[in-house]
Write a protein that holds these residues in place. Structure first.
Motif, mmCIF file in Angstrom:
data_model
loop_
_atom_site.group_PDB
_atom_site.id
_atom_site.type_symbol
_atom_site.label_atom_id
_atom_site.label_comp_id
_atom_site.label_asym_id
_atom_site.label_seq_id
_atom_site.Cartn_x
_atom_site.Cartn_y
_atom_site.Cartn_z
ATOM 1 N N GLY A 189 40.406 43.768 30.446
ATOM 2 C CA GLY A 189 40.244 44.662 31.595
ATOM 3 C C GLY A 189 38.912 44.383 32.083
ATOM 4 N N GLU A 190 37.929 44.148 31.162
ATOM 5 C CA GLU A 190 36.605 44.143 31.864
ATOM 6 C C GLU A 190 36.366 42.499 32.843
ATOM 7 N N SER A 191 37.243 41.655 32.684
ATOM 8 C CA SER A 191 37.253 40.609 33.488
ATOM 9 C C SER A 191 37.745 40.763 34.809
ATOM 10 N N LEU A 201 37.656 32.826 33.358
ATOM 11 C CA LEU A 201 36.366 33.477 33.278
ATOM 12 C C LEU A 201 36.523 34.824 33.926
ATOM 13 N N THR A 202 37.031 35.012 35.064
ATOM 14 C CA THR A 202 37.253 36.356 35.749
ATOM 15 C C THR A 202 38.513 36.364 36.531
ATOM 16 N N CYS A 203 38.927 37.515 36.908
ATOM 17 C CA CYS A 203 40.178 37.622 37.725
ATOM 18 C C CYS A 203 39.731 38.657 39.192
ATOM 19 N N GLU A 204 40.192 38.052 40.215
ATOM 20 C CA GLU A 204 39.790 39.113 41.518
ATOM 21 C C GLU A 204 41.175 39.378 42.057
ATOM 22 N N MET A 205 41.186 40.988 42.336
ATOM 23 C CA MET A 205 42.300 41.441 43.051
ATOM 24 C C MET A 205 42.157 41.331 44.499
ATOM 25 N N PRO A 206 43.197 41.332 45.291
ATOM 26 C CA PRO A 206 42.958 41.243 46.814
ATOM 27 C C PRO A 206 41.865 42.192 47.212
#
Length: 191
Positions: free
Chosen positions: A95-97, A122-127
């Motif tokens: 969840g931190e990513s 590395l990381t995940c971006e939402m719309p």
């Protein structure tokens, strides 16, 4: 390897074993002295912003990043489980990513930044914005049309947001995932 002349927003750098995204940069050529580059870097793991100044022409390690679409499936003790939309490979992301994780619901498509060499996320971006249904909010008082007055509301993901007084339980609202702010009412509740 890249130099400070190659800097651009969104570029990923490896600095002492940590990965940083360039948020913004500025090439400075003072009247006296050598040129330099002033940058704002975002740490991939912690999300903290770091100000760093580089001498012009310095070599840096660039990290090749690929953006891949992933669909959110469910949450368990391993983290948030996603499926790659093209290969159907499933992966758990902590969840931190995930930026804006409190607004994540099943079926949402997110964009993951993947280290190309090691194939790790590395990381995940939402719309930037999502449409969510209000599951609970205090009813508005008829005739109370004060502008810019907000009240707390709980949305279907369990997150609490601030919405205008005219929003009711059952309304669908657009929420900005970057800061959790109300954008607009999309659909009015059926009475």
């Amino acid at each position: 390897m890249a130099t400070t002349a190659d800097f651009k927003n969104g570029m990923c750098l490896d600095i002492d074993g940590n990965y940083f995204f360039i948020v913004e940069f500025l090439h400075v050529k003072p009247g006296k002295g050598p040129a330099f580059v002033r940058t704002k870097l975002k740490n991939v793991k912690t999300g903290r912003i770091l100000d760093k100044t580089w001498n012009s022409g310095v070599k840096v390690d660039e990290v090749r990043i690929e953006r891949r679409p992933y669909q959110y499936l469910y949450k368990d003790d391993m983290g948030y489980n996603f499926m790659h939309t093209e290969t159907f490979e499933q992966v758990a992301i902590p969840g931190e990513s995930i930026d804006g994780v409190q607004f994540l619901k099943e079926g949402d498509i997110c964009e993951a930044m993947v280290h190309a060499a090691s194939d790790t996320i590395l990381t995940c971006e939402m719309p930037t914005s999502v449409v969510l249904e209000i599951t609970y909010t205090e009813p508005g008082i008829k005739g109370d049309t004060a502008t810019n007055t907000l009240k707390p509301a709980t949305v279907e993901t369990g997150a609490e947001v601030r919405v205008p007084l005219f929003c009711e339980t059952g309304d669908k609202v657009r929420i900005d995932t970057r800061d959790g702010s109300y954008v607009e009412r999309v659909e009015r509740a059926k009475s």
